[in-house]
Design a protein around this motif. Structure first.
Motif, PDB file in Angstrom:
ATOM      1  N   ASP A   1     -10.892  17.088   3.695  1.00 26.62           N
ATOM      2  CA  ASP A   1      -9.583  16.343   3.222  1.00 26.62           C
ATOM      3  C   ASP A   1      -9.123  15.343   4.040  1.00 26.62           C
ATOM      4  OD1 ASP A   1      -9.789  18.282   1.183  1.00 26.62           O
ATOM      5  OD2 ASP A   1      -8.215  19.875   1.928  1.00 26.62           O
ATOM      6  N   ILE A   2      -9.364  15.366   5.578  1.00 29.16           N
ATOM      7  CA  ILE A   2      -8.575  14.554   6.371  1.00 29.16           C
ATOM      8  C   ILE A   2      -9.449  13.191   6.248  1.00 29.16           C
ATOM      9  CG2 ILE A   2      -8.632  13.863   8.902  1.00 29.16           C
ATOM     10  CD1 ILE A   2      -8.046  16.911   9.330  1.00 29.16           C
ATOM     11  N   SER A   3     -10.951  13.207   6.296  1.00 30.03           N
ATOM     12  CA  SER A   3     -11.714  12.052   6.070  1.00 30.03           C
ATOM     13  C   SER A   3     -11.536  11.466   4.740  1.00 30.03           C
ATOM     14  CB  SER A   3     -13.136  12.189   6.479  1.00 30.03           C
ATOM     15  OG  SER A   3     -13.764  13.407   5.558  1.00 30.03           O
ATOM     16  N   ALA A   4     -11.410  12.059   3.568  1.00 29.68           N
ATOM     17  CA  ALA A   4     -11.305  11.717   2.295  1.00 29.68           C
ATOM     18  C   ALA A   4     -10.056  10.953   2.160  1.00 29.68           C
ATOM     19  CB  ALA A   4     -11.520  13.037   1.405  1.00 29.68           C
ATOM     20  N   LEU A   5      -9.067  11.519   3.008  1.00 31.84           N
ATOM     21  CA  LEU A   5      -7.676  10.853   2.618  1.00 31.84           C
ATOM     22  C   LEU A   5      -7.838   9.345   3.579  1.00 31.84           C
ATOM     23  CD1 LEU A   5      -4.820  10.696   1.578  1.00 31.84           C
ATOM     24  CD2 LEU A   5      -3.849  12.199   3.423  1.00 31.84           C
ATOM     25  N   ALA A   6      -8.279   9.546   4.601  1.00 34.13           N
ATOM     26  CA  ALA A   6      -8.481   8.303   5.469  1.00 34.13           C
ATOM     27  C   ALA A   6      -9.364   7.389   4.872  1.00 34.13           C
ATOM     28  CB  ALA A   6      -9.202   8.573   6.820  1.00 34.13           C
ATOM     29  N   ILE A   7     -10.476   7.712   3.902  1.00 30.90           N
ATOM     30  CA  ILE A   7     -11.112   6.684   3.279  1.00 30.90           C
ATOM     31  C   ILE A   7     -10.278   5.851   2.103  1.00 30.90           C
ATOM     32  CG2 ILE A   7     -13.099   6.371   1.872  1.00 30.90           C
ATOM     33  CD1 ILE A   7     -14.564   8.415   3.584  1.00 30.90           C
TER      34      ILE A   7
ATOM     35  N   THR B   1     -11.133  14.720  -2.162  1.00 31.07           N
ATOM     36  CA  THR B   1     -12.058  15.110  -1.555  1.00 31.07           C
ATOM     37  C   THR B   1     -13.750  15.529  -2.353  1.00 31.07           C
ATOM     38  OG1 THR B   1     -10.690  16.045  -0.166  1.00 31.07           O
ATOM     39  CG2 THR B   1     -13.084  16.853   0.177  1.00 31.07           C
ATOM     40  N   ALA B   2     -13.152  16.099  -3.513  1.00 32.66           N
ATOM     41  CA  ALA B   2     -14.417  16.514  -4.445  1.00 32.66           C
ATOM     42  C   ALA B   2     -14.695  15.046  -5.149  1.00 32.66           C
ATOM     43  CB  ALA B   2     -13.723  17.158  -5.525  1.00 32.66           C
ATOM     44  N   MET B   3     -13.933  14.006  -5.318  1.00 34.19           N
ATOM     45  CA  MET B   3     -14.679  12.534  -5.881  1.00 34.19           C
ATOM     46  C   MET B   3     -15.381  11.783  -5.105  1.00 34.19           C
ATOM     47  SD  MET B   3     -11.079  12.089  -8.536  1.00 34.19           S
ATOM     48  CE  MET B   3     -10.922  13.217  -9.820  1.00 34.19           C
ATOM     49  N   LEU B   4     -14.990  11.951  -3.565  1.00 30.36           N
ATOM     50  CA  LEU B   4     -15.492  10.941  -2.635  1.00 30.36           C
ATOM     51  C   LEU B   4     -16.973  11.889  -2.137  1.00 30.36           C
ATOM     52  CD1 LEU B   4     -12.505   9.685  -0.724  1.00 30.36           C
ATOM     53  CD2 LEU B   4     -14.171   8.449  -1.942  1.00 30.36           C
TER      54      LEU B   4
ATOM     55  N   ALA C   1      -1.141   9.516   6.914  1.00 37.48           N
ATOM     56  CA  ALA C   1      -2.380   9.340   5.948  1.00 37.48           C
ATOM     57  C   ALA C   1      -3.714   9.726   6.697  1.00 37.48           C
ATOM     58  CB  ALA C   1      -2.474   8.067   5.263  1.00 37.48           C
ATOM     59  N   VAL C   2      -3.577   9.184   8.068  1.00 34.68           N
ATOM     60  CA  VAL C   2      -4.781   9.220   8.904  1.00 34.68           C
ATOM     61  C   VAL C   2      -4.245   9.772  10.221  1.00 34.68           C
ATOM     62  CG1 VAL C   2      -6.670   8.209  10.151  1.00 34.68           C
ATOM     63  CG2 VAL C   2      -6.069   7.427   8.014  1.00 34.68           C
ATOM     64  N   PRO C   3      -4.686  11.276  10.997  1.00 35.48           N
ATOM     65  CA  PRO C   3      -3.875  11.437  11.978  1.00 35.48           C
ATOM     66  C   PRO C   3      -4.286  10.705  13.288  1.00 35.48           C
ATOM     67  CG  PRO C   3      -5.499  13.241  11.309  1.00 35.48           C
ATOM     68  CD  PRO C   3      -5.765  11.805  10.125  1.00 35.48           C
TER      69      PRO C   3
ATOM     70  N   PRO D   1       0.825  -1.251   0.179  1.00 38.07           N
ATOM     71  CA  PRO D   1       0.035  -0.143  -0.072  1.00 38.07           C
ATOM     72  C   PRO D   1       0.744   1.080   0.102  1.00 38.07           C
ATOM     73  CG  PRO D   1      -0.852  -1.753   1.465  1.00 38.07           C
ATOM     74  CD  PRO D   1       0.506  -1.962   0.971  1.00 38.07           C
ATOM     75  N   ASN D   2       0.370   2.291  -0.810  1.00 38.59           N
ATOM     76  CA  ASN D   2       0.904   3.520  -0.699  1.00 38.59           C
ATOM     77  C   ASN D   2      -0.369   4.456  -0.808  1.00 38.59           C
ATOM     78  OD1 ASN D   2       1.872   6.305  -2.006  1.00 38.59           O
ATOM     79  ND2 ASN D   2       3.850   5.124  -2.186  1.00 38.59           N
ATOM     80  N   ALA D   3      -0.488   5.249   0.105  1.00 37.20           N
ATOM     81  CA  ALA D   3      -1.632   6.152   0.264  1.00 37.20           C
ATOM     82  C   ALA D   3      -1.649   7.348  -0.481  1.00 37.20           C
ATOM     83  CB  ALA D   3      -1.791   6.451   1.552  1.00 37.20           C
ATOM     84  N   ASP D   4      -0.692   7.674  -1.556  1.00 42.81           N
ATOM     85  CA  ASP D   4      -0.815   8.774  -2.144  1.00 42.81           C
ATOM     86  C   ASP D   4      -1.560   8.658  -3.340  1.00 42.81           C
ATOM     87  OD1 ASP D   4       0.008  11.223  -3.701  1.00 42.81           O
ATOM     88  OD2 ASP D   4       1.907  11.018  -3.560  1.00 42.81           O
ATOM     89  N   PRO D   5      -2.837   9.691  -3.269  1.00 43.72           N
ATOM     90  CA  PRO D   5      -3.817   9.591  -4.259  1.00 43.72           C
ATOM     91  C   PRO D   5      -3.237   9.832  -5.771  1.00 43.72           C
ATOM     92  CG  PRO D   5      -4.500  10.803  -2.572  1.00 43.72           C
ATOM     93  CD  PRO D   5      -3.098  10.718  -2.104  1.00 43.72           C
TER      94      PRO D   5
END
Length: 604
Positions: free
Chosen positions: A571-577, A525-528, A395-397, A334-338
């Motif tokens: 942005d925080i919850s979008a990156l977490a998802i 964020t806009a796509m989720l 990726a997630v605080p 896994p790599n969390a970079d969108p």
């Protein structure tokens, strides 16, 4: 440029080794080579860039010295001339053919003489037979390995899924891996997400013998000794060094292209490369529709100013759910970079346009202090800077991470230690060694984050389309100069990369030089959001049943996170998802391949 693999100790059938080669063929479609003997094998998948009619591997010297190699050696002409003076002869002009003689003359210290990007395996069958592995100074070319102490064998490969196809290599996920991944977007250090597999660090030479086991040696980095009294002279020298290195990286026997995001780093590389490469083609990627962070107009301005043939790639967000599975597979872990999806599609387009080499501006932010987290860490108070810096990497605080874990996984981390504690300890040791906050952060970025998170992503997703990426900012001459600069020439307040901006003056449009820094990433964020394909795929991927099977994530907490994103997008919850979705896809792929790997290996 190639993919390599092999083992020393143990026994594997030709079919098993053929399976490893097939799983990496996208990275070396032009030719496949393999050599094997009693208890050893070396293999290579070639992407022909230099001396297209030669370059068969393994390279050999006599009967007992064999080398396979992935990468490019930029100073091979200089080394060939030197080695000829010692009596060695060469029968082609491929960059890698100097390696057996270089090792024969200098022994295990051979890699200290190389300028380039590389992962090298040397099999020395003389006296005490030894396998020597070496990685480049920046960690541009990855090398995964499994040391089986019980069998006295070592296995290696350029890509993780290929290595896992060999029988006898454990498939169990590394239990702290989820926490490590969410704390830093991919695991740092030598450990991969697979418990039995490590990755060789940057600037490292490893020596393996059946009797003595594995010993690794970190090669020294030499800081620049140049001193500049003013920003103007620092910028002028930096422009000169970048011009020299970009010219060096333009040498190839195939056409070369440039990646131009529209930001400072890639635009400057494009401008300098256009001085050397006639009719340079530059590529930019954007997304169909109206999305944030669209930089195509900046990239087009750079192309018009320097006369490049501008190639606009447009990605369709409707395809992202299906593409994500391909991207996760090629990354291997896994790599969390969108940006991963964009990177994958960009290099597909580069290859479809007929190019096998692309030059990029990656790695400038790490060495010149361009990231916001670095600038903020220099402004924060003594008690806050390390914590805030590490939170910015995640990726997630931290608090949200803990809330997403099951009780059992939280208890496991409490007993064995969290990723945050490990990262904090690593950063603290670097600060303790220097007492210099910027030096400690830069060392952490260059040693830990850049190879694991950034360079492996670029390598795997470019080679997935048989494209070699060259990176001027990873060249030792550029890195040494950057790390030798006084802090004020890199960062002052909220200004980062000051010397680099100075180097670019007169070469780039004012619109590029004066624009605020913005992320080159996927606008997740806009796509989720409801109605978008990505949100529906996230719901399906992160279903309660799927998460309960993993045993580490609390299914109800993850569902609440998705609901929160729908009601109050952030942005925080979008990156977490996004990050959780990538991890779950990786777990499912690992499980699926695990059940089929041995039969595939036998039938290959």
């Amino acid at each position: 440029m190639c993919r390599i693999y092999g083992h020393f100790g143990g026994e594997h059938s030709a079919n098993h080794l053929r399976a490893v080669a097939l799983l990496q063929r996208h990275g070396g479609p032009d030719a496949q080579y393999q050599a094997a003997g009693d208890g050893w094998a070396l293999g290579n998948n070639r992407l022909a860039i230099m001396d297209l009619d030669h370059g068969d591997q393994p390279y050999t010297l006599g009967e007992h010295l064999k080398v396979v190699f992935n990468g490019e050696i930029y100073n091979h002409d200089e080394l060939r001339t030197r080695l000829r003076s010692f009596g060695y002869t060469f029968h082609d002009h491929c960059d890698g053919n100097i390696l057996p003689a270089l090792y024969d003359h200098y022994g295990a210290g051979f890699a200290e003489h190389l300028d380039g990007m590389f992962a090298i395996a040397v099999l020395d069958l003389r006296r005490d037979p030894t396998l020597v592995l070496a990685t480049d100074q920046a960690g541009m070319k990855p090398l995964y390995y499994r040391w089986d102490r019980q069998r006295g064998a070592l296995y290696f490969s350029s890509e993780l899924p290929a290595l896992l196809s060999l029988p006898g290599i454990g498939w169990d996920p590394w239990l702290p891996g989820l926490d490590a991944y969410l704390a830093s977007k991919t695991p740092f250090g030598e450990q991969t997400m697979v418990d039995s597999v490590q990755v060789l660090p940057r600037a490292t030479t490893a020596l393996f013998t059946a009797a003595g086991g594995l010993r690794t040696v970190r090669r020294d980095d030499t800081a620049a000794d140049e001193q500049f009294n003013d920003l103007e002279s620092a910028g002028a020298r930096l422009q000169e060094v970048l011009r020299e290195q970009t010219r060096l990286l333009a040498l190839a026997d195939v056409p070369i292209s440039a990646i131009t995001s529209g930001g400072l780093d890639s635009s400057l590389v494009t401008a300098l490369l256009a001085e050397t490469v006639p009719d340079l083609t530059s590529f930019n990627i954007a997304y169909k529709g109206d999305w944030p962070f669209d930089e195509r107009h900046f990239a087009r301005e750079v192309a018009e100013r320097h006369g490049t043939r501008y190639h606009q790639v447009e990605a369709d967000p409707a395809r992202f759910p299906e593409l994500l599975h391909d991207v996760v597979w090629h990354l291997g872990q896994p790599n969390a970079d969108p940006i991963s999806i964009s990177t994958y599609l960009l290099f597909q387009a580069v290859r479809d346009a007929g190019f096998k080499v692309a030059v990029t501006g990656d790695a400038a932010d790490e060495i010149f202090g361009g990231y916001g987290r670095i600038k903020q860490a220099l402004l924060d108070g003594e008690g806050d800077w390390a914590h805030n810096y590490l939170e910015a990497l995640a990726a997630v605080p931290g608090k949200l991470r803990q809330s997403l874990y099951t009780d059992d996984y939280r208890a496991y981390l409490k007993q064995h230690g969290s990723a945050y504690e490990t990262l904090r300890d690593t950063l603290g040791k670097k600060f303790g060694d220097t007492g210099d906050r910027l030096a400690a952060i830069t060392s952490f970025e260059v040693d830990e984050r850049l190879p694991a998170y950034h360079l492996r992503r670029v390598d795997h997703l470019s080679m997935a389309s048989s494209v070699e990426v060259r990176l001027p900012f990873c060249q030792s001459a550029v890195t040494r100069l950057a790390l030798g600069l006084r802090e004020e020439f890199r960062v002052r307040g909220q200004e980062g990369k000051r010397a680099l901006y100075q180097a670019a003056r007169g070469l780039l449009p004012d619109s590029v030089l004066n624009r605020p820094k913005q992320p080159f990433t996927l606008p997740i964020t806009a796509m989720l959001r409801p109605g978008e394909a990505l949100l529906e795929h996230a719901r399906e991927t992160l279903s309660p049943a799927a998460l309960r099977a993993g045993g580490q994530l609390d299914a109800a907490a993850v569902q609440n996170l998705i609901s929160s994103q729908i009601e109050r997008p952030s942005d925080i919850s979008a990156l977490a998802i996004w990050s959780l979705m990538v991890h779950q896809i990786w777990r499912e792929q690992l499980g699926a391949v695990r059940t089929t790997a041995l039969p595939i290996g036998e039938a290959a």
